[in-house]
Design a protein around this motif. Sequence first.
Motif, PDB file in Angstrom:
ATOM      1  N   PHE A   1     -38.636  -0.859  -1.006  1.00 61.53           N
ATOM      2  CA  PHE A   1     -38.823  -0.808  -2.454  1.00 61.53           C
ATOM      3  C   PHE A   1     -39.287  -2.170  -2.981  1.00 61.53           C
ATOM      4  N   LEU A   2     -38.590  -3.230  -2.546  1.00 61.95           N
ATOM      5  CA  LEU A   2     -38.911  -4.571  -3.032  1.00 61.95           C
ATOM      6  C   LEU A   2     -40.289  -5.017  -2.559  1.00 61.95           C
ATOM      7  N   PHE A   3     -40.593  -4.745  -1.295  1.00 58.98           N
ATOM      8  CA  PHE A   3     -41.897  -5.124  -0.739  1.00 58.98           C
ATOM      9  C   PHE A   3     -43.021  -4.371  -1.442  1.00 58.98           C
ATOM     10  N   GLY A   4     -42.856  -3.044  -1.582  1.00 56.33           N
ATOM     11  CA  GLY A   4     -43.867  -2.239  -2.256  1.00 56.33           C
ATOM     12  C   GLY A   4     -44.033  -2.633  -3.706  1.00 56.33           C
ATOM     13  N   GLY A   5     -42.918  -2.868  -4.388  1.00 56.50           N
ATOM     14  CA  GLY A   5     -42.980  -3.269  -5.799  1.00 56.50           C
ATOM     15  C   GLY A   5     -43.669  -4.601  -5.987  1.00 56.50           C
ATOM     16  N   LEU A   6     -43.416  -5.559  -5.073  1.00 59.91           N
ATOM     17  CA  LEU A   6     -44.049  -6.877  -5.172  1.00 59.91           C
ATOM     18  C   LEU A   6     -45.560  -6.771  -4.975  1.00 59.91           C
ATOM     19  N   LEU A   7     -45.983  -6.018  -3.946  1.00 61.74           N
ATOM     20  CA  LEU A   7     -47.413  -5.856  -3.695  1.00 61.74           C
ATOM     21  C   LEU A   7     -48.106  -5.177  -4.873  1.00 61.74           C
TER      22      LEU A   7
END
Length: 239
Positions: A101-107
């Motif tokens: 979630f965090l990785f996808g949201g950051l990208l």
Amino acid sequence: MAYQTFQQEYLQIPVVTRTYTTACVLTTAAVQLELITPFQLYFNPDLILKHYQVWRLVTNFLFFGPVGFNFLFNMIFLYRYCRMLEEGSFRGRTADFVFMFLFGGLLMTIFGMFVSLVFLGQAFTIMLVYVWSRRNPNVRMNFFGLLNFQAPFLPWVLMGFSLLLGNSIIVDLLGIAVGHVYFFLEDVFPNQPGGGRWLRTPSFLKMLFDTPEEDPNYNPLPEERPGGFAWGEGQRLGG
């Protein structure tokens, strides 16, 4: 009695899926009741950096527009594929799921600045669908009873459907792109000659979210996962 039944069913939803879908529904309800407005939620780098309205980094993923067909469509797909991921390939790996979630949201936040998108929830849903579809390539899908295809084509079918509804496909393409980056780094590159694992879940997330798995050998088939909708319903080949 009905309330207790609802409460039991609600608490059986995996924690990440339950938290995210609840936040989306409550945010939409607050807008419908005019407690807040979309202008307080949308993604705006200037307001975030200059006026410290950091909540916009999160709230732009929670609002899917006013209650209507588009909202219900997104909520069904969000709930369905988020839960299937959490109960499937991320079972017993809540910290890894949160990290996705965090990785996808950051990208998406980074890419969103270049394509001027103000709400990224639909792109996030497509990302979840993409990752699930690539991890379940042998599942046959049926879309509205009209199309039959393999699971990896589902994100593209959704993009085509979005185009038919007159929506911009930039959001769908962003979700597909971010989903592919995650899938490649997590599932493909580590298994390549000379490859390695670039995505590592921070230890503090594992301490916060991971608990001992009750049955480490449990691996539900797609037929056993939540479903019941004809909008992208799947069946494993040979099953």
